[in-house]
Structures are given as C-alpha cells and as structure tokens.
Write an enzyme that holds these catalytic residues in place. Structure first.
Site, short mmCIF file in Angstrom:
data_model
loop_
_atom_site.label_atom_id
_atom_site.label_comp_id
_atom_site.label_asym_id
_atom_site.label_seq_id
_atom_site.Cartn_x
_atom_site.Cartn_y
_atom_site.Cartn_z
N CYS A 1 15.96 -18.44 4.48
CA CYS A 1 15.39 -17.86 5.70
C CYS A 1 14.87 -18.96 6.63
O CYS A 1 14.21 -19.90 6.19
CB CYS A 1 14.26 -16.91 5.33
SG CYS A 1 13.54 -16.08 6.76
N CYS B 1 6.08 -17.84 1.29
CA CYS B 1 7.35 -17.23 0.90
C CYS B 1 8.33 -18.19 0.21
O CYS B 1 8.73 -19.20 0.78
CB CYS B 1 8.01 -16.59 2.10
SG CYS B 1 9.48 -15.65 1.61
N CYS C 1 14.01 2.58 2.09
CA CYS C 1 13.19 1.71 2.92
C CYS C 1 13.92 0.38 3.07
O CYS C 1 14.66 -0.02 2.17
CB CYS C 1 11.85 1.51 2.23
SG CYS C 1 10.75 0.34 3.04
N CYS D 1 5.79 1.22 7.27
CA CYS D 1 5.15 0.59 6.11
C CYS D 1 4.69 -0.79 6.55
O CYS D 1 5.52 -1.65 6.87
CB CYS D 1 6.14 0.49 4.96
SG CYS D 1 5.50 -0.43 3.54
N ARG E 1 -0.31 1.00 -1.30
CA ARG E 1 0.54 0.51 -2.40
C ARG E 1 -0.03 -0.76 -3.04
O ARG E 1 -0.23 -1.76 -2.35
CB ARG E 1 1.96 0.26 -1.88
CG ARG E 1 2.55 1.52 -1.26
CD ARG E 1 4.01 1.42 -0.93
NE ARG E 1 4.41 2.51 -0.06
CZ ARG E 1 4.86 3.70 -0.46
NH1 ARG E 1 5.02 3.95 -1.75
NH2 ARG E 1 5.17 4.65 0.42
N1 SAM Z 1 12.08 -11.22 5.96
C1 SAM Z 1 11.45 -10.00 6.11
C2 SAM Z 1 10.05 -10.12 6.66
O1 SAM Z 1 9.43 -11.14 6.53
O2 SAM Z 1 9.57 -9.12 7.20
C3 SAM Z 1 11.42 -9.15 4.85
C4 SAM Z 1 11.21 -9.76 3.49
S1 SAM Z 1 9.59 -10.46 3.18
C5 SAM Z 1 9.84 -11.27 1.65
C6 SAM Z 1 8.56 -9.04 2.84
C7 SAM Z 1 7.10 -9.27 2.57
O3 SAM Z 1 6.92 -9.81 1.26
C8 SAM Z 1 6.35 -10.27 3.43
O4 SAM Z 1 5.96 -9.73 4.65
C9 SAM Z 1 5.13 -10.61 2.58
O5 SAM Z 1 4.06 -9.78 2.93
C10 SAM Z 1 5.60 -10.32 1.16
N2 SAM Z 1 5.63 -11.55 0.36
C11 SAM Z 1 6.53 -12.56 0.44
N3 SAM Z 1 6.24 -13.55 -0.43
C12 SAM Z 1 5.11 -13.16 -1.07
C13 SAM Z 1 4.30 -13.79 -2.09
N4 SAM Z 1 4.58 -14.97 -2.58
N5 SAM Z 1 3.21 -13.12 -2.52
C14 SAM Z 1 2.92 -11.89 -2.02
N6 SAM Z 1 3.64 -11.27 -1.06
C15 SAM Z 1 4.71 -11.90 -0.59
FE1 SF4 Z 2 11.74 -15.14 5.78
FE2 SF4 Z 2 10.14 -14.92 3.68
FE3 SF4 Z 2 9.10 -15.02 6.11
FE4 SF4 Z 2 10.50 -12.82 5.35
S1 SF4 Z 2 8.57 -13.56 4.50
S2 SF4 Z 2 10.64 -13.92 7.32
S3 SF4 Z 2 12.02 -13.79 4.01
S4 SF4 Z 2 10.27 -16.67 5.11
#
Ligand code: SAM
Ligand code: SF4
Ligand code: DTB
Length: 333
Positions: A54, A61, A130, A190, A262
């Site tokens: 990404c 992330c 979703c 959500c 959730r």
């Molecule tokens: N890329 C899209 C976005 O950012 O909206 C969708 C996927 S992203 C992985 C979805 C959500 O996962 C993020 O908004 C974040 O809140 C949660 N998330 C990602 N990494 C995480 C982590 N290490 N611990 C807890 N929540 C996490």
């Molecule tokens: Fe990309 Fe992770 Fe950020 Fe979603 S949360 S936009 S997957 S870097």
C-alpha cells in the site's frame, strides 16, 4: 429510554469517559440492555483480498509498502476463492463478511469490477457484506451499493489533532469525505479507531466526539487495540491497558446507543475475563477466525468456549436492517 443525540459536547463525553470505572460500566451496561439483547454478539469474519504494497504511510499498518514487515504482497484474489472463504465463514457461524484491500483508494478498473463480483457473490449467500478498500467517490459507493454491499468500513483511527502524527499521506477531511459518500449511497457506515498509538485520552475523546456528531451515528464502530507489528513505526508501543479499552467501548455505547460496537483488533492478548468486561460494557461484536487481515486472532475453538462460558449467542444477519436480506434474492451472479 435515553434519546439518540448527535450534539454531544467534548466536555460531556470527557465526563462520561472519566467516570469511576465501575460506574461507567454500570451506566453503559444499562444503556446496552435498553437498546440491545445483551446475550447477543455478532460474529464477523475478515478476509484480506489484496494484501500489502500500500502506498499510504499509516504508522500502525503492516501493509504499507514503505515499512519492512513480514507481510507478503498478494494481488487481488480470485472471485471463487473469496466466495469459498465466505462460505467457510458462514458455515462456522459468521453473519458478516468483511473484505479488505490494501489500497489508498478505489480505482475504476478491472480489479474494482472483480470486487463488485465478490460483493454480489457474498450478498447472494445471505451474509452482511462489508468492504474496506480505502477512499471512495460517490459513484464508486453507488456501484458497491448496487452490487449489494451492506456496509463500508473506513476508520477515523484517532482524533483530528493526532491524525498527522500517524498518517501524512491523507487528511482527516479525506476520511470524512469518503464516509459522506458512503452515506449518500445508502450503505451502512462502519467507522472507528485504534487506541494505543501514543494518543492522549483527549484524542480518544475527540475521535468519539467526531463519530457521535456525524449526522447519523455510524451503524458500526470498531474499537481496535493496536497490534504492534515489527517493522512499523509503532512496533514498540506498549500494550494498551484493558481499562482503556473498556472506557472506549463503554463511552461509545453510552453516546451511540444503537450502534454495533465491535471489539476488534487486540483480542489475541485478552483473556476471556477481560473480554467479558468489554461485552458487559457494551461491545456486541467480534471478528472470528485465526487471522484478522494479516495479524493473529484467537482460535475459533477458544471463541466457541468463550461463547459457552459467557452464555453468548451469535446474532443473525440483517437484524436491524430496514430491508432484511431481500435484495440478495434478486441479484443473479
Ligand atoms: N486500506 C484501507 C483503509 O485504510 O481504509 C482498508 C484496510 S485497513 C488495514 C483497515 C483498518 O485496519 C485501518 O483503518 C486500521 O484502523 C486497522 N488496522 C490496521 N493495522 C492495524 C494494527 N496494526 N492494529 C490495529 N488496527 C489496525
Ligand atoms: Fe494502506 Fe494499511 Fe493505511 Fe489501509 S491502513 S491505507 S492498507 S497503509
Ligand atoms: C477494523 O477496524 N479492524 C479490522 C477491520 N476494521 C477491517 C482490521 C484490523 C486489522 C488489524 C491488523 C491486521 O490484521 O492486518
């Protein structure tokens, strides 16, 4: 019955958040029992349909291309693989299936067409479907709605003030714009956040303030505890206190009484006793399956045992929907 308000002030939310913990749990449990069946917990399953690589810089992330984590980049999955995974999820008791893609935003290309097919397929199975795919335009949201998308996940993650310490490649307003586009397309919203990213209590209160002052409350608010992942800038963050998790859940429950709250990332580190307090405080959904998107989650058997011990029952799909599962009969694959 308390009324549903979207004019909460920060001070009011702060007062609730800072109540003595047992008073807070008592209040939120009371609100929870007024609006929900307290035995009922929705079981949802996540699937990462496109993983890693990404371009965004979200510090938490593991899927951001710029950090060196163990996550392997995987292109968009095939539609039938996704349908199989959804069927397995349904067979093991999930009523909501959430597909995540490591995209900054949706592009109008073949991959999006494939996601629309996935949405149709899962919707046809009678599950709440979703997606979480990054930023969306109003037209893209409409296409997802037409394919049968029930909900869209797009987290605010933290307060507006703390946002640029966590993510610099997009703004808080970008996030709010997408949520607005989702609403306009009549998709259920959500949106929640993560605690344990070095934010202050006031930042958490600020995020809850923004969510609870949206024109309609999000139908679903995920509360995530950071899962620190090696290679990300937040890899060394200490584990968030369970009491802070409970305060977030309880405050969200009191100020957004009808919303599904959730208990999301972070359960892997929580005991059944700790999770029980989260349910008592008003959480009424979990993600099941041994993986979230890329990080570990409790084993299915452990969750089954928890449901038995706590006398919980899985919630049916489309329970609060004004148009219960009728649409999926009509969409041919
Ligand atoms: N890329 C899209 C976005 O950012 O909206 C969708 C996927 S992203 C992985 C979805 C959500 O996962 C993020 O908004 C974040 O809140 C949660 N998330 C990602 N990494 C995480 C982590 N290490 N611990 C807890 N929540 C996490
Ligand atoms: Fe990309 Fe992770 Fe950020 Fe979603 S949360 S936009 S997957 S870097
Ligand atoms: C949400 O708020 N939490 C879920 C879901 N929405 C998409 C995702 C949690 C991801 C945790 C990190 C991972 O497994 O990659």
């Amino acid at each position: 019955m308390t009324t549903i308000r979207n004019n909460w002030t920060r001070t009011e939310i702060e007062t609730i958040y800072n109540l003595p913990i047992l008073d807070l749990i008592f209040q939120s449990a009371s609100v929870h029992r007024t609006y929900h069946d307290a035995q009922e917990v929705q079981v949802c399953t996540l699937l990462s349909v496109k993983t890693g690589g990404c371009p965004e810089d979200c510090s938490y992330c593991p899927q951001a291309a710029r950090y060196h984590t163990d996550v392997k980049v995987q292109k968009l999955m095939e539609v039938d693989e996704v349908i199989n995974a959804a069927q397995n999820a349904k067979d093991s008791g999930s009523t909501r299936f959430c597909m995540g893609a490591a995209w900054r935003e949706v592009r109008d290309n073949k991959d999006f067409d494939k996601v629309l097919e996935m949405v149709k397929g899962v919707n046809n199975m009678g599950m709440e479907v979703c997606c979480t795919l990054g930023m969306l335009t109003e037209e893209q949201a409409q296409k997802l709605h037409n394919a049968g998308l029930y909900a869209y996940n797009h987290n605010l993650d933290t307060s507006e003030e703390h946002y640029d310490k966590i993510i610099t490649t997009r703004t808080y307003d970008d996030r709010l714009d997408t949520l607005n586009n989702v609403r306009k397309a009549k998709i259920s919203v959500c949106s929640g956040g993560i605690i344990g990213m070095g934010e202050s209590h006031l930042d958490r209160i600020g995020m809850l303030h923004t969510l609870s002052n949206l024109e309609g409350h999000p139908e679903s608010v995920p509360v995530n505890a950071l899962v620190p992942v090696e290679g990300t800038p937040l890899e060394n963050q200490p584990r968030v206190s369970i009491w802070d998790m409970i305060r977030m859940i309880a405050t969200a429950r009191i100020i957004m009484p009808k919303t599904m709250v959730r208990l999301s990332a972070g359960r892997i580190k929580m005991s059944i006793e700790e999770q029980a307090l989260c349910f008592l405080a008003g959480a009424n959904s979990i993600f099941a399956g041994d993986k979230l998107l890329t990080t570990p989650n409790p084993e299915v058997d452990t969750d089954k045992e928890m449901f038995q011990i706590l006398n919980l029952k899985p919630r049916k799909s489309f329970k609060d929907s004004e148009q219960p599962s009728i649409k999926f009969e009509q969409i041919p694959l």
